[in-house]
Design a protein around this motif. Structure first.
Motif, PDB file in Angstrom:
ATOM      1  N   THR A   1      -2.675  -0.059  -4.668  1.00  0.00           N
ATOM      2  CA  THR A   1      -1.467  -0.729  -4.186  1.00  0.00           C
ATOM      3  C   THR A   1      -0.457  -0.872  -5.315  1.00  0.00           C
ATOM      4  O   THR A   1      -0.795  -0.795  -6.496  1.00  0.00           O
ATOM      5  CB  THR A   1      -1.771  -2.140  -3.645  1.00  0.00           C
TER       6      THR A   1
ATOM      7  N   SER B   1       0.814  -1.205   0.000  1.00  0.00           N
ATOM      8  CA  SER B   1       0.000   0.000   0.000  1.00  0.00           C
ATOM      9  C   SER B   1       0.852   1.262   0.000  1.00  0.00           C
ATOM     10  O   SER B   1       2.034   1.245   0.342  1.00  0.00           O
ATOM     11  CB  SER B   1      -0.934   0.011   1.208  1.00  0.00           C
TER      12      SER B   1
ATOM     13  N   GLU C   1       1.029  -6.906   1.927  1.00  0.00           N
ATOM     14  CA  GLU C   1      -0.291  -7.500   2.117  1.00  0.00           C
ATOM     15  C   GLU C   1      -0.432  -8.772   1.281  1.00  0.00           C
ATOM     16  O   GLU C   1      -0.050  -8.795   0.109  1.00  0.00           O
ATOM     17  CB  GLU C   1      -1.365  -6.484   1.742  1.00  0.00           C
TER      18      GLU C   1
ATOM     19  N   ALA D   1      -4.665   1.281   1.870  1.00  0.00           N
ATOM     20  CA  ALA D   1      -5.074  -0.121   2.049  1.00  0.00           C
ATOM     21  C   ALA D   1      -6.578  -0.203   2.328  1.00  0.00           C
ATOM     22  O   ALA D   1      -7.189   0.764   2.796  1.00  0.00           O
ATOM     23  CB  ALA D   1      -4.303  -0.743   3.206  1.00  0.00           C
TER      24      ALA D   1
END
Length: 317
Positions: A244, A116, A286, A220
């Motif tokens: 992202t 992010s 992530e 995010a």
């Protein structure tokens, strides 16, 4: 039936594929960058976990904003011994005219993770929260300057533009200063030469701990763990912006279904290992793993989002 069973088994065996010579993981940048680090982590774990039985090497092919790497990959059309680490420049370079090669010209194998974007200010800044920034952008988009590393039109630049647009500001008046890399962009922000930095979230973590930087918000879908646990998302602050900088494993055009299935199976095992999960946690990445089909659908959606944003700021060709 006794005759058909061995024929079916033989057909299944013929449909399988696995590498029988050296595998190259291509990186379209020089050593030391984000894509290169991903490639070398991937290389190490594939070997250590014996997920690929053939030898593996990382090959750097910098130049042309990634175009040299993609051209090299597609010199080996249909050969699954060649794969490449991709990021969002696969889309943005085509949109802004820097490259003729786009996501339709390669074979997506797996989306591996996402990173992010954080918008941050130096500790002394009058911008205390993301809402402060939103209000200033709404009133006068030209009153805020932002630093980004490497190139205009990337996810860091797009994130700033999308936030300004969602705030109701005039995107065409944004002041964005492009630096050679993230280090210079952070230095400019800390020195007060620009109001904020739009960067990969993990790049600012050391400066948070040192009390030098305050993160206003992250792009995010939900809050990130660790040092960024206290940072709200932009959606929490009134603008629903989610973007992202992802890492994709791609193969050349013309791969067979069996070749795609092999790499899908390898990466599906890789992302479940403790070592891979630890690397994601350490870097505040992530886990957004997707298989080949899911990745292609995601790229379609991302292309439209990026094209719209880059058109707004006058960078689409």
């Amino acid at each position: 039936m006794r005759v058909l069973r061995p024929l079916v088994a033989a057909g299944q065996a013929l449909a399988q594929w696995k590498p029988d010579k050296n595998v190259e993981i291509i990186v379209g940048t020089g050593p030391g960058g984000g894509q290169d680090k991903t490639a070398r982590t991937l290389n190490r774990l594939l070997v250590d976990k014996r997920l690929v039985e053939a030898p593996i090497t990382v090959v750097n092919k910098p130049g042309g904003g990634g175009a040299v790497g993609w051209a090299y990959l597609n010199q080996h059309a249909g050969d699954a011994h060649y794969v490449e680490i991709a990021n969002t420049t696969l889309l943005t370079n085509q949109i802004n005219g820097r490259s003729a090669i786009g996501y339709a010209d390669i074979t997506p194998l797996a989306m591996m993770y996402s990173e992010s974007v954080a918008l941050s200010v130096r500790h002394e800044s009058a911008l205390m929260t993301g809402r402060d920034l939103i209000e200033r952008l709404r009133k006068d988009a030209a009153s805020v300057s932002a630093s980004v590393g490497s190139s205009a039109g990337g996810p860091n630049h797009i994130a700033f533009a999308l936030i300004a647009k969602a705030a109701g500001g005039d995107v065409k008046k944004l002041k964005t200063v492009v630096f050679q890399g993230g280090g210079e962009a952070i230095t400019a922000t800390l020195g007060g030469h620009v109001d904020l930095i739009s960067s990969a979230a993990n790049n600012v973590i050391p400066f948070i701990a040192a009390g030098k930087i305050r993160v206003l918000g992250i792009t995010a879908p939900q809050r990130l763990p660790g040092a960024l646990a206290g940072v709200p998302t932009w959606k929490e602050q009134g603008v629903d912006v989610h973007i992202t900088n992802w890492r994709l494993l791609a193969g050349p055009k013309g791969m067979t279904a069996a070749q795609v299935a092999y790499w899908e199976g390898v990466i599906a095992k890789l992302v479940k290992t403790d070592e891979w999960k630890k690397d994601l946690d350490n870097n505040v990445f992530e886990d957004t793993y997707m298989n080949s089909t899911e990745s292609r659908k995601y790229l379609n959606a991302q292309y439209e989002q990026f094209k719209s944003a880059l058109t707004e700021v006058g960078l689409a060709k």
